[in-house]
Scaffold this active site. Sequence first.
Site, PDB file in Angstrom:
ATOM      1  N   CYS A   1       1.004   6.936   5.837  1.00  0.00           N
ATOM      2  CA  CYS A   1       0.103   8.075   5.645  1.00  0.00           C
ATOM      3  C   CYS A   1       0.341   9.185   6.658  1.00  0.00           C
ATOM      4  O   CYS A   1       0.075  10.355   6.381  1.00  0.00           O
ATOM      5  CB  CYS A   1      -1.343   7.601   5.688  1.00  0.00           C
ATOM      6  SG  CYS A   1      -1.816   6.618   4.239  1.00  0.00           S
TER       7      CYS A   1
ATOM      8  N   HIS B   1       1.212   0.352   3.968  1.00  0.00           N
ATOM      9  CA  HIS B   1      -0.092   1.019   3.864  1.00  0.00           C
ATOM     10  C   HIS B   1      -1.173   0.051   3.410  1.00  0.00           C
ATOM     11  O   HIS B   1      -2.255  -0.015   4.006  1.00  0.00           O
ATOM     12  CB  HIS B   1      -0.045   2.200   2.898  1.00  0.00           C
ATOM     13  CG  HIS B   1      -1.420   2.640   2.490  1.00  0.00           C
ATOM     14  ND1 HIS B   1      -2.237   3.380   3.313  1.00  0.00           N
ATOM     15  CD2 HIS B   1      -2.151   2.346   1.384  1.00  0.00           C
ATOM     16  CE1 HIS B   1      -3.407   3.552   2.727  1.00  0.00           C
ATOM     17  NE2 HIS B   1      -3.384   2.939   1.549  1.00  0.00           N
TER      18      HIS B   1
ATOM     19  N   ASP C   1      -1.129 -23.022   3.372  1.00  0.00           N
ATOM     20  CA  ASP C   1      -1.801 -23.670   2.254  1.00  0.00           C
ATOM     21  C   ASP C   1      -1.111 -25.009   2.006  1.00  0.00           C
ATOM     22  O   ASP C   1       0.085 -25.156   2.237  1.00  0.00           O
ATOM     23  CB  ASP C   1      -1.697 -22.774   1.022  1.00  0.00           C
ATOM     24  CG  ASP C   1      -2.578 -23.236  -0.119  1.00  0.00           C
ATOM     25  OD1 ASP C   1      -3.246 -24.275   0.028  1.00  0.00           O
ATOM     26  OD2 ASP C   1      -2.581 -22.561  -1.151  1.00  0.00           O
TER      27      ASP C   1
ATOM     28  N   CYS D   1      -1.928   4.729   9.200  1.00  0.00           N
ATOM     29  CA  CYS D   1      -0.681   3.954   9.105  1.00  0.00           C
ATOM     30  C   CYS D   1       0.534   4.876   9.119  1.00  0.00           C
ATOM     31  O   CYS D   1       0.445   6.088   8.890  1.00  0.00           O
ATOM     32  CB  CYS D   1      -0.680   3.069   7.855  1.00  0.00           C
ATOM     33  SG  CYS D   1      -0.269   3.921   6.318  1.00  0.00           S
TER      34      CYS D   1
ATOM     35  N   CYS E   1      -6.431   7.216   6.745  1.00  0.00           N
ATOM     36  CA  CYS E   1      -5.603   6.092   7.200  1.00  0.00           C
ATOM     37  C   CYS E   1      -4.640   6.537   8.283  1.00  0.00           C
ATOM     38  O   CYS E   1      -4.019   7.606   8.186  1.00  0.00           O
ATOM     39  CB  CYS E   1      -4.839   5.500   6.016  1.00  0.00           C
ATOM     40  SG  CYS E   1      -3.797   4.082   6.448  1.00  0.00           S
TER      41      CYS E   1
ATOM     42  N   ASP F   1      -7.428 -14.502   2.268  1.00  0.00           N
ATOM     43  CA  ASP F   1      -6.009 -14.237   2.020  1.00  0.00           C
ATOM     44  C   ASP F   1      -5.857 -13.857   0.565  1.00  0.00           C
ATOM     45  O   ASP F   1      -6.665 -14.264  -0.282  1.00  0.00           O
ATOM     46  CB  ASP F   1      -5.150 -15.481   2.311  1.00  0.00           C
ATOM     47  CG  ASP F   1      -5.208 -16.480   1.165  1.00  0.00           C
ATOM     48  OD1 ASP F   1      -4.327 -16.428   0.277  1.00  0.00           O
ATOM     49  OD2 ASP F   1      -6.141 -17.302   1.125  1.00  0.00           O
TER      50      ASP F   1
END
Length: 382
Positions: free
Chosen positions: A318, A344, A102, A315, A313, A275
């Site tokens: 999880c 997560h 940015d 991940c 999920c 974002d």
Amino acid sequence: MTSIANSVRCETFSFREVARDGAARAGELQLTHGTVQTPIFMPVGTVGTVKAMRPDELASQVEAQIILGNTYHLYLRPGLDVVRAHGGLHKMMGWDRPILTDSGGYQVFSLKDLRKIREEGVEFQDHISGSYHLFTPEKVIEIQETLGSDIMMAFDECPPAGADEHYMRESMARTTRWEKRCLEARTRTDCALFGIGQGGTSEKLRREHLEELGPLPFEGMAIGGLSVGEETQAMYDTVEFTTPMMPDEKPKYLMGVGKPEDLVECIARGIDMFDCVIPTRNARNGQCFTSRGVVVVRNAVHKEDLRPLDPDCDCYTCRNFTRAYLRHLLKSGEMLGPQLCTLHNLRYFLTLVGQAREAIVEGRFEAFRKRFHELQAEGGSR
């Protein structure tokens, strides 16, 4: 100074649309440090780190394709000399995939009483040492080229929510002049440059600004000035009438947005890139986003809950830990708690945009969108 017509172009950039389903589209973005499949969510790494995440975790477990850094913060700390000594931001932070930076415009303008706007640029008093600095379009391009950004953002003014039409027009005209100066100032052929359109929630003003910016040789175009206090539906409506005004051959980026439902709804309206700090910031407070709504894992209801955050999920969090354990870590002040929740949340956001992309390619995006909302309503917030 070089004219815009003869300004430097990014030789490593390309974008192509690979599928479309309604207004939603899937694309492929080629940058200096790799390829990005769109629609995409970019984790925010403001000061050269995505909070609570190691770069190798971002790559292998979150599967982030591109992350975001911030010109204002990195300029103030650690400073350009330190970044330059490392050979750029990628090497300093150990990240070999793309980075978007940015321009710092939003941060500078959020300083309110600590900055003064003039035609040359913005003079501001920084929030760390209290010293004074001047950001000009030329300066922010110099900073971002020193960082080695794959995508640089042009310097714009982000008007406050509720600004009247007279101020908005003055601000838009100034932003147009500044963004043209950004194009003239660029020197590197491996850094893409995106323009930023303003205009609040006014269809007329958005059209006017994009008619000025659209023909300019930016590699991509962003919608700025949303998610700054307007109602959610007003944001959706603005995105819906704005995306058709943006060049289809360029990526369309909605800055600073948002929650999972915002991603799905704005993908439906033609956005390619997002974002937001929400998945990382909220994770540190124990708010986790799942396929069935928000789970506030700090809540007492999870004290003995042996379920994972999200049964759908894949991940690391999880697959290995219960809600009860995560609550214990957070209540105990252990660093691992925010780390696991952040991992997560980011994985969920990246999985969500990946599923949206797959649905677009297969021509079933509306069914995907409907099912997303059904599952979110089924789970609610708890």
